[in-house]
Design a protein around this motif. Structure first.
Motif, mmCIF file in Angstrom:
data_model
loop_
_atom_site.group_PDB
_atom_site.id
_atom_site.type_symbol
_atom_site.label_atom_id
_atom_site.label_comp_id
_atom_site.label_asym_id
_atom_site.label_seq_id
_atom_site.Cartn_x
_atom_site.Cartn_y
_atom_site.Cartn_z
ATOM 1 N N SER A 51 0.844 -1.199 0.000
ATOM 2 C CA SER A 51 0.000 0.000 0.000
ATOM 3 C C SER A 51 0.880 1.250 0.000
ATOM 4 N N LEU A 81 -8.733 -1.620 2.712
ATOM 5 C CA LEU A 81 -9.478 -1.805 1.464
ATOM 6 C C LEU A 81 -8.542 -2.255 0.343
ATOM 7 N N TYR A 82 -7.335 -1.666 0.318
ATOM 8 C CA TYR A 82 -6.338 -2.011 -0.712
ATOM 9 C C TYR A 82 -6.017 -3.502 -0.639
ATOM 10 N N ARG A 137 -7.912 -5.885 0.676
ATOM 11 C CA ARG A 137 -9.090 -6.696 0.310
ATOM 12 C C ARG A 137 -9.266 -6.755 -1.203
ATOM 13 N N GLU A 138 -9.054 -5.607 -1.868
ATOM 14 C CA GLU A 138 -9.163 -5.557 -3.332
ATOM 15 C C GLU A 138 -8.145 -6.499 -3.974
ATOM 16 N N ASN A 139 -6.894 -6.439 -3.486
ATOM 17 C CA ASN A 139 -5.848 -7.307 -4.042
ATOM 18 C C ASN A 139 -6.186 -8.775 -3.833
ATOM 19 N N ARG A 174 -9.149 -10.055 -3.559
ATOM 20 C CA ARG A 174 -10.261 -10.391 -4.453
ATOM 21 C C ARG A 174 -9.721 -10.697 -5.852
ATOM 22 N N THR A 175 -8.792 -9.849 -6.331
ATOM 23 C CA THR A 175 -8.208 -10.052 -7.658
ATOM 24 C C THR A 175 -7.454 -11.388 -7.709
#
Ligand code: PMP
Length: 354
Positions: A39, A259-260, A262-264, A266-267
């Motif tokens: 991050s 959030l960063y 969690r997004e990673n 998910r990807t």
């Protein structure tokens, strides 16, 4: 070996880390690092902290303990931060194992457990995984040993559901059960929710994988207050400044930017699904993974052959030359682009063989 090596370490076989090449540029799918940078908050905080490197780091690690505990939904004195999760695992062996409290873990699991046990001369029992590489929780009940359980397991990528983990913890009330959750953020239910129910549970986690901070070395232990106090006695007897200033600051930045992460994750989970399907189409047996890697074998090429041929093409994956694993390879999930390159290379190798 020098003349001076202590006799007690002469037979020690150290842990073999995955290759970290310094010359040629490889696509690195061999050590389960994140393909994404840390991050920007973590990077900025670490840079700021670097200006005060003349000072020791805070041995109580209080700000980071508070932030991490808050994220876990526990109290600050129920967590301990360490130099990677390897260090909390080492501390757990030091703190909770001896001749009268031997260790137990799966025959196929994280390779460092047996190295720590050997280093500290702690007797241990290997509990065989089932034929399909799953864990039978009943094998772990009433063992009378300190249990180390990687959940999800490595290198198989298979996760045990939380009720099965709880069965193991409940089934060993007089021994510590260490649940190593290095890969928990990629879709497994954490056992942290159980630490107030069981005083024999220690959960370990890491910032290396989902938070893209393998190079910073930041791990953590989460358990009841008295377990953490015991671990701190050992930490203060070993290296009270175990987490350096830059890493401490980077950890705070990373936690602020949840959030960063969690997004990673998910990807990576999405890419894992696509990679699993594509490998199956190429004739691989791929174990359903709950981690940021897949464990796979092909019937048309041996594990070591595939590893070598991909290396020649500039792609590193991890091969283990042990009898039950030698047909398989562990492949870290990289970016979509990296996985496309990998799959293309595998297709080319298959075509060249046919
Ligand atoms: N546990 C497991 C199951 C792992 O695969 C790893 C990564 N090699 C670790 C713990 C240690 O990771 P780190 O020290 O980077 O936190």
């Amino acid at each position: 070996m020098s003349r001076f090596l202590s006799a007690q370490h002469k037979a020690l076989v150290p842990y073999t880390p995955g290759e970290q090449p310094t010359g040629r540029q490889y696509i690195k799918l061999n050590t389960n690092e994140s393909p994404f940078p840390p991050s920007p908050h973590a990077v900025a905080y670490a840079a700021e902290a670097a200006k005060s490197l003349e000072l020791y780091s805070d041995p109580t690690c209080s700000a980071l303990c508070e932030a991490f505990a808050k994220q876990c939904g526990v109290a600050p004195d129920e967590v301990m931060m360490t130099n990677g999760s390897d260090e909390i695992l080492y501390f757990a062996f030091l703190t909770f194992c001896d001749d009268r409290h031997p260790a137990a873990f799966a025959d196929i699991t994280y390779g460092f457990y047996s190295v720590f046990a050997d280093l500290l001369h702690i007797p241990y029992t290997l509990i065989p995984l089932r034929e399909d590489f799953t864990i039978n929780p009943e094998d772990y009940v009433s063992l009378g040993k300190t249990i180390f359980l990687a959940n999800p397991n490595a290198p198989t990528g298979i996760a045990l559901p939380l009720d099965a983990v709880e069965r193991i913890i409940r089934g060993n009330p007089n021994n510590v059960v260490v649940v190593d959750e290095a890969y928990v953020d990629f879709g497994t239910e954490s056992a942290v929710s159980l630490i107030h129910k069981y005083d024999n549970l220690l959960v370990t986690q890491t910032f290396s994988k989902s938070r893209s901070m393998a190079g910073a070395r930041l791990g953590a232990g989460i358990g009841c207050k008295s377990l953490i106090a015991d671990l701190n006695t050992i930490r203060f007897s070993t290296n009270p400044y175990n987490v350096n200033r830059m890493t401490m600051a980077a950890g705070l930045g990373a936690l602020e930017d949840d959030l960063y992460m969690r997004e990673n994750c998910r990807t990576i989970v999405e890419t894992r699904g696509l990679t699993t399907e594509a490998l199956r189409r190429l004739g691989f047996t791929v174990i359903d993974s709950a981690t940021n890697f897949v464990f796979a074998k092909a019937d048309w090429i041996g594990g070591n052959d595939l590893y070598l041929q991909l290396k020649e093409r500039g792609i590193l994956i991890r091969h283990f030359e042990t009898p039950r694993l030698k047909d398989y390879n562990r492949i870290t999930i990289g970016t979509r682009e990296q996985m496309r390159t990998l799959l293309l290379a595998i297709e080319n190798i298959r075509e060249a063989l046919s």
